[in-house]
Design a protein around this motif. Structure first.
Motif, PDB file in Angstrom:
ATOM      1  N   ASP A 173       0.811  -1.217   0.000  1.00 26.66           N
ATOM      2  CA  ASP A 173       0.000   0.000   0.000  1.00 26.66           C
ATOM      3  C   ASP A 173       0.845   1.268   0.000  1.00 26.66           C
ATOM      4  N   LEU A 174       2.140   1.107  -0.208  1.00 27.63           N
ATOM      5  CA  LEU A 174       3.034   2.263  -0.246  1.00 27.63           C
ATOM      6  C   LEU A 174       2.814   3.059  -1.528  1.00 27.63           C
ATOM      7  N   LYS A 175       2.865   4.365  -1.409  1.00 23.59           N
ATOM      8  CA  LYS A 175       2.760   5.231  -2.576  1.00 23.59           C
ATOM      9  C   LYS A 175       4.134   5.330  -3.224  1.00 23.59           C
ATOM     10  N   GLY A 176       4.321   4.582  -4.319  1.00 19.80           N
ATOM     11  CA  GLY A 176       5.624   4.569  -4.965  1.00 19.80           C
ATOM     12  C   GLY A 176       5.607   3.689  -6.198  1.00 19.80           C
ATOM     13  N   PRO A 177       6.680   3.725  -7.005  1.00 19.15           N
ATOM     14  CA  PRO A 177       6.763   2.913  -8.224  1.00 19.15           C
ATOM     15  C   PRO A 177       6.698   1.422  -7.918  1.00 19.15           C
ATOM     16  N   VAL A 178       6.142   0.664  -8.850  1.00 19.27           N
ATOM     17  CA  VAL A 178       5.967  -0.777  -8.665  1.00 19.27           C
ATOM     18  C   VAL A 178       7.301  -1.480  -8.453  1.00 19.27           C
ATOM     19  N   LEU A 179       8.293  -1.152  -9.267  1.00 19.93           N
ATOM     20  CA  LEU A 179       9.579  -1.828  -9.158  1.00 19.93           C
ATOM     21  C   LEU A 179      10.293  -1.489  -7.858  1.00 19.93           C
ATOM     22  N   VAL A 180      10.096  -0.281  -7.350  1.00 19.61           N
ATOM     23  CA  VAL A 180      10.686   0.090  -6.059  1.00 19.61           C
ATOM     24  C   VAL A 180      10.058  -0.743  -4.948  1.00 19.61           C
ATOM     25  N   LYS A 181       8.750  -0.889  -4.993  1.00 24.84           N
ATOM     26  CA  LYS A 181       8.070  -1.707  -3.981  1.00 24.84           C
ATOM     27  C   LYS A 181       8.482  -3.174  -4.099  1.00 24.84           C
ATOM     28  N   TYR A 182       8.714  -3.621  -5.316  1.00 26.99           N
ATOM     29  CA  TYR A 182       9.169  -4.997  -5.537  1.00 26.99           C
ATOM     30  C   TYR A 182      10.554  -5.194  -4.920  1.00 26.99           C
ATOM     31  N   TYR A 183      11.426  -4.213  -5.109  1.00 25.26           N
ATOM     32  CA  TYR A 183      12.764  -4.247  -4.505  1.00 25.26           C
ATOM     33  C   TYR A 183      12.669  -4.282  -2.983  1.00 25.26           C
ATOM     34  N   PHE A 184      11.793  -3.457  -2.422  1.00 18.91           N
ATOM     35  CA  PHE A 184      11.614  -3.447  -0.968  1.00 18.91           C
ATOM     36  C   PHE A 184      11.139  -4.814  -0.473  1.00 18.91           C
ATOM     37  N   SER A 185      10.205  -5.416  -1.202  1.00 16.81           N
ATOM     38  CA  SER A 185       9.679  -6.725  -0.797  1.00 16.81           C
ATOM     39  C   SER A 185      10.766  -7.791  -0.840  1.00 16.81           C
ATOM     40  N   LEU A 186      11.558  -7.787  -1.910  1.00 19.80           N
ATOM     41  CA  LEU A 186      12.619  -8.787  -2.038  1.00 19.80           C
ATOM     42  C   LEU A 186      13.644  -8.656  -0.920  1.00 19.80           C
ATOM     43  N   THR A 187      13.994  -7.426  -0.571  1.00 16.48           N
ATOM     44  CA  THR A 187      14.981  -7.245   0.497  1.00 16.48           C
ATOM     45  C   THR A 187      14.431  -7.714   1.842  1.00 16.48           C
ATOM     46  N   GLN A 188      13.127  -7.606   2.039  1.00 20.74           N
ATOM     47  CA  GLN A 188      12.541  -8.134   3.272  1.00 20.74           C
ATOM     48  C   GLN A 188      12.660  -9.652   3.326  1.00 20.74           C
ATOM     49  N   PHE A 189      12.446 -10.302   2.185  1.00 22.13           N
ATOM     50  CA  PHE A 189      12.624 -11.754   2.140  1.00 22.13           C
ATOM     51  C   PHE A 189      14.091 -12.126   2.374  1.00 22.13           C
ATOM     52  N   LEU A 190      14.998 -11.358   1.780  1.00 21.29           N
ATOM     53  CA  LEU A 190      16.420 -11.634   1.978  1.00 21.29           C
ATOM     54  C   LEU A 190      16.830 -11.401   3.432  1.00 21.29           C
ATOM     55  N   ALA A 191      16.210 -10.417   4.088  1.00 24.13           N
ATOM     56  CA  ALA A 191      16.515 -10.164   5.499  1.00 24.13           C
ATOM     57  C   ALA A 191      16.111 -11.357   6.360  1.00 24.13           C
ATOM     58  N   THR A 192      14.948 -11.935   6.060  1.00 24.38           N
ATOM     59  CA  THR A 192      14.522 -13.124   6.804  1.00 24.38           C
ATOM     60  C   THR A 192      15.433 -14.304   6.494  1.00 24.38           C
ATOM     61  N   ALA A 193      15.839 -14.422   5.227  1.00 28.42           N
ATOM     62  CA  ALA A 193      16.773 -15.491   4.856  1.00 28.42           C
ATOM     63  C   ALA A 193      18.089 -15.337   5.606  1.00 28.42           C
ATOM     64  N   MET A 194      18.576 -14.095   5.718  1.00 32.71           N
ATOM     65  CA  MET A 194      19.811 -13.855   6.465  1.00 32.71           C
ATOM     66  C   MET A 194      19.629 -14.198   7.940  1.00 32.71           C
ATOM     67  N   THR A 195      18.453 -13.902   8.478  1.00 33.07           N
ATOM     68  CA  THR A 195      18.180 -14.230   9.879  1.00 33.07           C
ATOM     69  C   THR A 195      18.314 -15.728  10.117  1.00 33.07           C
ATOM     70  N   LEU A 196      17.832 -16.522   9.165  1.00 29.47           N
ATOM     71  CA  LEU A 196      17.909 -17.976   9.301  1.00 29.47           C
ATOM     72  C   LEU A 196      19.315 -18.500   9.028  1.00 29.47           C
ATOM     73  N   VAL A 197      19.895 -18.074   7.917  1.00 29.14           N
ATOM     74  CA  VAL A 197      21.184 -18.627   7.497  1.00 29.14           C
ATOM     75  C   VAL A 197      22.312 -18.183   8.428  1.00 29.14           C
ATOM     76  N   LEU A 198      22.258 -16.937   8.899  1.00 30.34           N
ATOM     77  CA  LEU A 198      23.283 -16.488   9.834  1.00 30.34           C
ATOM     78  C   LEU A 198      23.147 -17.170  11.192  1.00 30.34           C
ATOM     79  N   GLY A 199      22.030 -17.857  11.397  1.00 31.73           N
ATOM     80  CA  GLY A 199      21.887 -18.637  12.620  1.00 31.73           C
ATOM     81  C   GLY A 199      22.827 -19.823  12.674  1.00 31.73           C
ATOM     82  N   TRP A 200      23.455 -20.147  11.536  1.00 29.73           N
ATOM     83  CA  TRP A 200      24.405 -21.255  11.533  1.00 29.73           C
ATOM     84  C   TRP A 200      25.631 -20.940  12.377  1.00 29.73           C
ATOM     85  N   LYS A 201      25.971 -19.659  12.482  1.00 30.35           N
ATOM     86  CA  LYS A 201      27.085 -19.231  13.333  1.00 30.35           C
ATOM     87  C   LYS A 201      26.660 -17.962  14.069  1.00 30.35           C
ATOM     88  N   PRO A 202      26.988 -17.850  15.358  1.00 30.69           N
ATOM     89  CA  PRO A 202      26.478 -16.728  16.168  1.00 30.69           C
ATOM     90  C   PRO A 202      27.195 -15.403  15.918  1.00 30.69           C
TER      91      PRO A 202
END
Length: 345
Positions: free
Chosen positions: A154-183
């Protein structure tokens, strides 16, 4: 006629208000800035932003940054998101900000505890943190009732910018999981910085001190720096397998993203699109089939389910699919907008 204040006087007038009579929120905010300065000055392999060399300050740091978000609950904000002139804080966002800050802080607690343990791998703690965050986020969304508003969609902004924001959120969660391999804690603490600075930028927007466009650009830059911080952590953890580690992060994050955002038929979407199932599945897949490749001296050994070259192929294949899906979303939105305009005409 009242003369309008400008420059620093205007900033002081807008930021120092009666809404925070005891200056609690501002004091905590300034203390958090000092905390970030202290930690960022100690970034690197050995110090891990001071979490490795100054463990006695970990819990006080966590409590300080948590207190800043909790103190924001004293402010009265509109019950409904205002989108006509760009992003401002609304109740659901304020709760989500607290929830996702707590995710990063919980990872810091887990890493602080794991550094004192030597008996076994406790990376599954990060999965429970991720799932708990999702449950808390769902509760926060449901608690606002009809005033729900998705932060990115629902952000007021270009579609591709919002797509980039969404992808980085998924990557942040992926980093949260994968970086759990080492503290390691640096990336999690940087996530805290992004969350709290973004909330401050939205406050500046509400007080008309910055424009919505500037906030979007700054948020995009913060996410870009976050990717750089994550890459540096990957280099520290796996100096001889940096590219493979990055490919694994991309594979985990983009798999979840495509699984979650894919154009599934409505009849199967509630089943296939379950985010709890998605992240649990990618966690166990990455731990059982991707991590052994990374930890192996020779990733092409026949003993492993996947080889390094196969991981590389899968990762870059998904990067291509993500790009194509972004193009599809962009042109799909353009077609929809054109159809809407022609209908109005």
């Amino acid at each position: 006629m009242v003369k309008e204040t400008t420059g620093l006087s205007r900033w002081k007038e807008q930021l120092f208000t009666k809404d925070d009579p005891l200056h609690l929120h501002k004091t905590l905010g300034f203390a958090c800035l000092l905390s970030y300065a202290f930690r960022f000055a100690r970034a690197g392999a050995e110090q891990d932003m001071g979490f490795a060399t100054h463990p006695e300050w970990t819990i006080p740091t966590i409590l300080l940054h948590l207190s800043l978000n909790l103190s924001s609950l004293e402010f009265k904000i509109p019950t409904q998101r205002i989108t006509t002139d760009g992003g401002r804080i609304w109740p659901q966002y304020r709760l989500h900000s607290l929830v996702f800050l707590s995710r990063s802080l919980a990872c810091l607690v887990a890493n602080h505890w794991r550094r004192q343990q030597t008996d076994s791998d406790k990376s599954i703690l990060h999965l429970w943190i991720v799932l708990g965050t999702m449950a808390a986020g769902d509760w926060a969304s449901n608690s606002v009732g009809k005033h729900r508003s998705n932060s990115i969609r629902d952000l007021k902004g270009p579609v591709l910018v919002k797509y980039y924001f969404s992808l980085t959120q998924f990557l942040a969660t992926a980093m949260t999981l994968v970086l759990g391999w080492k503290p390691r804690s640096s990336v999690h603490f940087y996530f805290c910085f992004v969350i709290q600075l973004t909330a401050f930028l939205m406050t500046l927007r509400r007080k008309h001190l910055v424009s919505h466009g500037i906030n979007i650009v700054l948020y995009a830059l913060l996410l870009g720096v976050g990717i750089a911080v994550a890459m540096n952590e990957c280099r520290i953890l796996y100096p001889d397998s940096l590219l493979t580690f990055l490919e694994i992060v991309a594979l985990v994050g983009f798999t979840a993203a495509l699984w979650r955002m894919g154009p599934w038929p409505n009849i199967v979407r509630p089943i296939i699109n379950n985010k709890y199932m998605i992240w649990t599945a990618v966690y166990f897949f990455s731990g059982n089939y991707l991590r052994p490749v990374l930890d192996a001296a020779d990733g092409d050994a026949e003993a492993f389910f996947l080889t390094k070259s196969q991981v590389k192929g899968l990762a870059w294949g998904e990067v291509g699919v993500v790009i194509l899906f972004g193009v599809y979303k962009y042109f799909g939105s353009e077609i929809q907008i054109s159809a809407t305009l022609s209908t109005k005409d």
